[in-house]
Write an enzyme that holds these catalytic residues in place. Structure first.
Site, mmCIF file in Angstrom:
data_model
loop_
_atom_site.group_PDB
_atom_site.id
_atom_site.type_symbol
_atom_site.label_atom_id
_atom_site.label_comp_id
_atom_site.label_asym_id
_atom_site.label_seq_id
_atom_site.Cartn_x
_atom_site.Cartn_y
_atom_site.Cartn_z
ATOM 1 N N TYR A 65 24.592 29.983 46.752
ATOM 2 C CA TYR A 65 25.270 30.790 45.514
ATOM 3 C C TYR A 65 25.639 29.548 44.606
ATOM 4 C CZ TYR A 65 28.675 32.999 42.588
ATOM 5 O OH TYR A 65 29.530 33.203 41.376
ATOM 6 N N HIS A 95 31.765 29.419 29.366
ATOM 7 C CA HIS A 95 33.306 29.714 29.608
ATOM 8 C C HIS A 95 34.033 28.957 28.650
ATOM 9 C CE1 HIS A 95 33.567 32.429 32.969
ATOM 10 N NE2 HIS A 95 32.428 31.630 33.565
ATOM 11 N N ASN A 207 36.117 27.480 39.968
ATOM 12 C CA ASN A 207 36.311 28.703 40.580
ATOM 13 C C ASN A 207 37.533 28.510 41.718
ATOM 14 O OD1 ASN A 207 35.877 31.254 41.742
ATOM 15 N ND2 ASN A 207 34.182 30.544 42.788
ATOM 16 N N ARG A 291 82.434 40.405 39.542
ATOM 17 C CA ARG A 291 82.698 40.379 41.324
ATOM 18 C C ARG A 291 81.136 40.557 41.999
ATOM 19 N NH1 ARG A 291 83.901 46.255 43.143
ATOM 20 N NH2 ARG A 291 84.425 46.469 41.124
#
Length: 519
Positions: A65, A95, A207, A291
Site C-alpha cells: 500500500y 497535499h 502519514n 476558597r
C-alpha cells in the site's frame, strides 16, 4: 522570529529507539537542545533493514500500500513499476494545499523533532538518510513553512507534513534567520543535497501524528507552568483581599484525596505561611474563587500526569501506515495515524486551562470592587487626594480580562466530536486532533493574557493592602514575587497605558521567568 540553528553549548537529545520526553521536544523547540541522530551501528542497521525489506518486496513484485498502489481510497489502483519512484513526490505535491497562519519556528522545530522520533523507531521502512536529512535541517536552522490548517488528524497530519517532505527534497519555502527563503536556495547555501524519496518515504513522513503531538508537547509545558503561576496569583489575591488562609488547611484537604489538588493547597499554605497567627476581623468563609481555588487549579494538576502519559506514548510511537516489521518480514496495515489520544488530551486540557482563566477573572472582579475587596480603593486605584476623582485604576483592565476569559471559555467546545467523513469515505472517522491542539494553544494564549492582567492586579492589590494596613507585610514567598514583579510593573498611582507592561508580563510568563514551587 528565531529560526537560527542551535548552538554547540546546548544539550544533546539523541534520536534512536529509546524513549523521549515532552521536555526533550520542548527544549528542541526553544533552541535549548540539539537533535542528534544516533551513530550507533545497531540502531542504523535496524533502520536500514526496513528499507532493504521493502526493496526486496518490490523486486519480488510484492503489492505494498502506498508503494505500488495509490493512496487512501485509491489503494485499488496499481502503479506501474516504472512510476513507483515518482509516487512519493506526487503525494507531497498534491497535499500542498494548507492555509492559515504558518507554524512558528519553535512549533516547526517541535514538529520536525516529533516526526524524527517516530521514524527512528524503525517500523516505517525509511532510510537512514531520510532521518539524517531531518536532523541536518534542524541543525542548520532551515525550517519548513508549514500552514497550520488543513489536517483532520487521521491518516495523519498529511497536509501540514507535506511541507516537511517537500523541503527535504528542496521544494517550497523555509524560515531561515527569520526570513522566508526558497528551500532550494537555502539547502544549496547550507551545502545540503535535496533528497529523492524512496518508495514509501513520502507516506512515512506525512502519514503520522507529528503536528498534533508536537503542539501537544508545547501545550503541556505551558499548562504545567500555569498551574503554579495561577496558584501564586491566588495566594497574592488572598493576601490582598485579607483572606482566610485556613481555607487551605492540611487536615481539611486530607479528607479529599486528589493528589494534585492537595499539592495546590500545600503551595498556598506555604505562600501564605498559614501557620502564622491570623489577624482579627477575617471572614469565616471567603468567596469561592479564593476558597475553592485548589479545587479548580487542582483539576488541571491532577490531569497533567494523564496528559503526559498520552502525549509521550504518542511521541514514542510508530504511527504511520503501513507498519513495516522487518524482523518478521511483514507489512502490517492499520490505523496508527489516528490521533484520538492527542485529541482527547487537548480537548480536556483546554477545558481545564480555560477554567483557570475564569477563576482568575472572578478573583479580579473581587479585587477591583470596593464592595468585596475589604477596604481597598475602587478599581484598585492608587491615586489619593483630589486626583482620585479623575483616576480609574484597573477598570478597563478588568474589562479586557473578562473579554479574554469569555473567548477562552467559548473555545472549550471539543473538536474531537466534529469528525467528518473525507476522501471518498475512506477516512470516514477522523480525530480532529490537530484542530484540538491548535484550539488548546489559543486557550492557553488567552489564559496567559488573563494571567498578565492578574499579575498587575495582585501586585497592585498587595501594595495597596500594605499601604492600608501599616505594619503588615506579605509572607516571604509573596514578598519575593512582589519584588520580582516590581522590576517590571510600578504601582498604578496615576492612570497610564498598561499594554506595554502586559506584553512584558506575557513574555515573562511564556518564558517561565519566575521560579515558583519545587517539584
Amino acid at each position: 522570529m528565531n529560526s537560527a540553528p542551535p548552538q554547540a553549548t546546548q544539550r544533546v537529545v539523541l534520536f534512536d529507539r529509546n524513549r523521549l520526553t515532552i521536555e526533550d521536544i520542548v527544549d528542541i523547540a526553544r533552541g535549548d537542545a540539539r537533535a542528534v541522530l544516533s551513530e550507533d551501528p545497531q540502531f542504523r542497521a535496524a533502520i536500514a533493514r526496513g528499507a532493504d525489506f521493502l526493496d526486496r518486496l518490490l523486486r519480488e513484485d510484492g503489492i505494498i500500500y502506498g508503494v505500488t498502489t495509490g493512496y487512501g481510497d485509491s489503494c485499488t489502483v496499481t502503479v506501474p513499476p516504472e512510476l513507483v519512484a515518482e509516487l512519493p513526490h506526487h503525494l507531497y505535491t498534491y497535499h500542498g494545499c494548507g492555509l492559515g497562519e504558518y507554524l512558528s519556528p519553535a512549533q516547526t522545530r517541535a514538529v520536525m523533532a516529533t516526526r524524527l522520533a517516530s521514524l527512528s523507531k524503525g517500523f516505517s521502512g525509511v532510510s537512514v538518510e531520510l532521518l539524517a536529512q531531518i536532523a541536518r535541517l534542524l541543525d542548520a536552522g532551515l525550517l519548513p513553512l508549514i500552514p497550520s490548517e488543513g489536517s483532520v488528524g487521521a491518516s495523519g497530519d498529511l497536509t501540514p507534513l507535506s511541507y516537511l517532505a517537500a523541503v527535504l527534497c528542496g521544494e517550497r519555502e523555509v524560515w531561515r534567520d527569520g526570513a522566508q527563503v526558497p528551500a532550494a536556495q537555502a539547502l544549496l547555501d547550507a551545502g545540503i543535497t535535496p533528497l529523492r524519496l524512496r518508495p514509501k518515504e513520502g507516506l512515512a513522513i506525512m502519514n503520522g501524528t507529528a503536528v498534533m503531538t508536537a503542539l501537544a508537547c508545547l501545550a503541556y509545558d505551558r499548562a504545567a507552568y500555569l498551574t503554579k503561576l495561577c496558584t501564586r496569583i491566588t495566594a497574592m489575591a488572598s493576601f490582598a483581599l485579607d483572606g482566610n488562609a485556613h481555607h487551605f488547611d492540611e487536615t481539611l484537604f486530607a479528607v479529599k484525596p486528589h493528589a494534585g489538588m492537595q499539592g495546590v493547597a500545600g503551595w498556598l499554605r506555604a505562600d501564605l505561611e498559614a501557620g502564622a497567627a491570623e489577624r482579627n476581623g477575617k471572614r469565616l468563609q471567603d468567596r469561592y474563587s479564593i476558597r475553592c481555588a485548589p479545587h479548580v487549579i487542582g483539576v488541571l494538576a491532577d490531569a497533567l500526569p494523564f496528559f503526559r502519559q498520552s502525549i509521550e506514548n504518542e511521541l514514542n510511537s510508530a504511527n504511520d501506515n503501513p507498519i513495516i516489521d522487518a524482523e518478521a518480514e511483514r507489512v502490517l496495515h492499520g490505523g496508527h495515524f489516528y490521533g484520538g489520544h492527542i485529541a482527547f488530551a487537548m480537548d480536556s486540557m483546554k477545558n481545564a486551562v480555560a477554567n483557570l482563566a475564569d477563576l482568575l477573572d472572578r478573583q479580579m472582579a473581587l479585587l477591583v470592587d470596593s464592595r468585596y475587596n475589604h477596604g481597598l480603593p475602587a478599581n484598585l486605584s492608587g491615586a489619593e487626594g483630589p486626583r482620585a476623582a479623575i483616576n480609574h485604576g484597573l477598570k478597563a483592565l478588568q474589562i479586557s480580562a473578562s473579554a479574554w476569559t469569555a473567548e477562552a471559555l467559548k473555545l472549550t467546545m471539543p473538536a474531537s466530536v466534529f469528525s467528518r467523513s473525507t476522501e471518498c469515505h475512506n477516512q470516514d472517522k477522523v480525530s480532529m486532533g490537530t484542530i484540538a491542539a491548535r484550539d488548546c494553544l489559543r486557550v492557553l494564549e488567552l489564559t496567559e493574557q488573563v494571567v498578565a492582567a492578574l499579575l498587575i492586579t495582585v501586585r497592585q492589590g498587595v501594595w495597596l493592602r500594605c499601604r492600608a494596613t501599616p505594619g503588615v507585610a506579605p509572607p516571604a514567598p509573596l514578598l519575593r514575587m512582589l519584588e520580582a514583579l516590581g522590576e517590571d510593573v510600578a504601582p498604578v498611582t496615576e492612570d497610564r497605558r498598561l499594554e506595554p507592561e502586559l506584553r512584558l508580563l506575557l513574555e515573562r510568563t511564556r518564558g517561565q521567568a519566575w521560579s515558583l514551587y519545587a517539584a
